[in-house]
Design an enzyme around this catalytic site. Structure first.
Site, mmCIF file in Angstrom:
data_model
loop_
_atom_site.group_PDB
_atom_site.id
_atom_site.type_symbol
_atom_site.label_atom_id
_atom_site.label_comp_id
_atom_site.label_asym_id
_atom_site.label_seq_id
_atom_site.Cartn_x
_atom_site.Cartn_y
_atom_site.Cartn_z
ATOM 1 N N ALA A 256 0.839 -1.197 0.000
ATOM 2 C CA ALA A 256 0.000 0.000 0.000
ATOM 3 C C ALA A 256 0.870 1.242 0.000
ATOM 4 C CB ALA A 256 -0.903 -0.016 1.233
ATOM 5 N N LYS A 257 0.215 2.381 -0.144
ATOM 6 C CA LYS A 257 0.902 3.679 -0.250
ATOM 7 C C LYS A 257 1.989 3.867 0.812
ATOM 8 C CE LYS A 257 -1.107 7.054 -3.011
ATOM 9 N NZ LYS A 257 -2.343 6.518 -3.601
ATOM 10 N N ARG A 258 1.683 3.438 2.049
ATOM 11 C CA ARG A 258 2.656 3.699 3.114
ATOM 12 C C ARG A 258 3.973 2.950 2.887
ATOM 13 N NH1 ARG A 258 1.764 -0.952 6.254
ATOM 14 N NH2 ARG A 258 -0.189 -1.814 5.483
ATOM 15 N N HIS A 259 3.978 1.954 1.984
ATOM 16 C CA HIS A 259 5.223 1.251 1.673
ATOM 17 C C HIS A 259 6.073 2.012 0.651
ATOM 18 C CE1 HIS A 259 2.741 -2.338 2.972
ATOM 19 N NE2 HIS A 259 3.802 -2.419 3.743
ATOM 20 N N GLY A 260 5.496 3.027 0.002
ATOM 21 C CA GLY A 260 6.218 3.755 -1.055
ATOM 22 C C GLY A 260 5.369 3.814 -2.315
#
Ligand code: GLU
Length: 483
Positions: A256-260
């Site tokens: 998800a977004k929080r991973h990059g």
């Protein structure tokens, strides 16, 4: 096999509610590889029934991203085909007639429950530690009550009557699957707004589009149980299902977004090559028998096999993607590389139209071996453009050393007196400075690199000397000495 043409038919069915996620791109890739490997057909279907979340921009972006990845489709909203239209919003009449078929069989009923009532039922089941599901309040309403509710202006949704027993199917990747109907409530197939629900529309479409293999992420497994019931109700021929594992972040949670970066668009903007991304996504989850990692797409198609597509989640490793990308950058044809580099050169502020083409090519070839992504071009371009050239702190600290001062002084004399062709400049200067200072190797080369590139690492000095030229190097040297 398709009933009419005897070739496998697969589809990719994105919802245009956001940009194309790499996970979805991987689903598209598996379908495309499956079709291209088997000489089948690959269809693109846009699932745009969610009016609140859809946007035309997302649809256009998804098509553009698939094209950028070179995942071409044989049938789709932009090119038509024998089973169109390929946009669900244009198939509303088809869903209406299919709904009638189920109505005539007595397999559906109108449900008048409001959002609040359904939410209260859900909360109550959860508080009693039971699986949240619809308990069937409207299942057996008599005609009079239905008539009264409609007269009150309530618009019903339509639910499918879930039978007893179990739903079973054999998944191509996961093997035998079994779902207990007791845990599944009667589900909505058409909303009160008249919009068909996903599970209903997808079964109608997959059937009418003669899809033989449904390849998608394992997050759809529980949907497949519902879809199986609809296949049974319609007495439709069932396609084969294959649910692949999802891409995970380093923490083993869904990427998800929080991973990059997660959208294909972001990877593109960061200067990844589509071939590298395709190569990487096809490796993820161990889809090949041998360990070789760099594979051109023809080979990926030839070697593709659904039984090797991973059952367990694949961890996304951006470092490995960057490594593959650097290889694709190095192996790209010079003309192709120039075309791909142009947007990044412009972004870095270079006026490409006014730049000398021969100079531009030489610069690109000099920095190419140092690039992990095309966006890295910006950083190295500074070495060749005088207005951008600057000495970074990492280089300044090298220049501050005592031996560096000796090297720079000798360099100044030598550069000022030699008269050779630019290709010979480097070797002539290095040999002479080495002779005068008695230094070799790093001690000789590091200060030279620091003075002429403003950094510790970068392209080969020989190429830099040839491109930048004696006069400019002299100017830089003055700057370095002042430092
Ligand atoms: N529109 C669905 C999605 O984007 C498609 C799922 C399917 O392949 O059936 O998740």
């Amino acid at each position: 096999m398709s009933r009419q043409t005897n070739v496998p038919r697969v589809r990719f069915a994105p919802s245009p509610t956001g940009d194309l996620h790499v996970g979805n791109a991987r689903t598209a890739l598996f379908n495309w590889l499956f079709a291209r490997h088997a000489g089948g057909r690959f269809a693109l279907r846009i699932e745009d029934t969610d009016r609140d979340r859809n946007s035309d921009v997302f649809e256009q972006n998804i098509l553009a991203d698939l094209k950028w990845l070179n995942l071409d489709w044989d049938e789709g909203p932009d090119k038509g085909g024998p089973c169109g239209p390929y946009r669900q919003s244009e198939r509303i009449e088809i869903y209406g007639s299919q709904l009638d078929r189920l109505r005539k069989k007595g397999l559906i009923y109108p449900c008048f429950c409001t959002e609040e009532e359904l939410e209260a039922e859900r909360a109550s089941l959860i508080s009693r530690r039971m699986t949240p599901r619809y308990l069937g309040k409207c299942r057996d309403l008599d005609e009079k009550t239905r008539g009264r509710l409609e007269a009150e202006g309530r618009k019903p949704a339509f639910r499918f009557r879930v039978g007893r027993g179990v739903v079973e199917f054999n998944d191509l990747i996961r093997g035998p699957m079994k779902f207990d109907c007791e845990t599944i409530g009667d589900f909505i197939i058409v909303r009160s707004t008249g919009v068909p629900a996903y599970n209903f529309a997808v079964v109608v479409d997959d059937h009418l589009m003669e899809i033989t293999h449904v390849i998608r992420g394992e997050d759809h497994l529980s949907n497949t149980a519902l879809q199986m019931m609809l296949y049974g109700a319609f007495e439709y021929y069932r396609p084969t299902f294959a649910h692949h594992a999802l891409i995970l972040g380093k923490d083993h949670k869904k990427l998800a977004k929080r991973h990059g970066a997660v959208a294909v668009r972001e990877f593109r903007a960061q200067g990844f090559l589509p071939e590298a991304l395709i190569n990487y996504l096809s490796l993820l989850g161990g889809s090949f028998a041998d360990a070789r990692e760099v594979r051109p797409v023809d080979e990926i198609i030839r070697g593709f096999s659904m039984d090797r597509v991973g059952k367990s989640g694949a961890i996304f490793d951006e470092g490995k993607l960057r490594w593959l990308n650097s290889i694709y950058i190095r192996n790209d044809q010079p003309e192709d590389f120039l075309a791909r580099a142009l947007p990044f050169l412009r972004e870095a502020g270079l006026d490409c139209e006014r730049a000398d083409p021969a100079w531009l090519r030489a610069v690109l070839e000099a920095i190419r071996p140092n690039l992990a992504t095309l966006a890295d071009i910006g950083a190295y371009l500074d070495i060749f453009v005088e207005e951008k050239f600057r000495i970074l702190p990492e280089a300044a600290s090298i220049l501050a050393g005592e031996e560096s001062a000796r090297v720079l002084a000798a360099l100044f004399e030598v550069l000022g007196s030699v008269d050779v062709k630019s290709e010979e400049l480097y070797q002539t200067v290095i040999d002479e400075v080495s002779k005068r200072t008695g230094l070799t190797g790093k001690k000789l080369l590091m200060p030279i690199r620091a003075a002429f590139t403003g950094r510790r690492k970068g392209p080969e000095l020989e190429k830099i000397f040839a491109i930048v030229g004696r006069e400019t190097l002299m100017k830089r040297l003055k700057k370095a000495v002042e430092k």
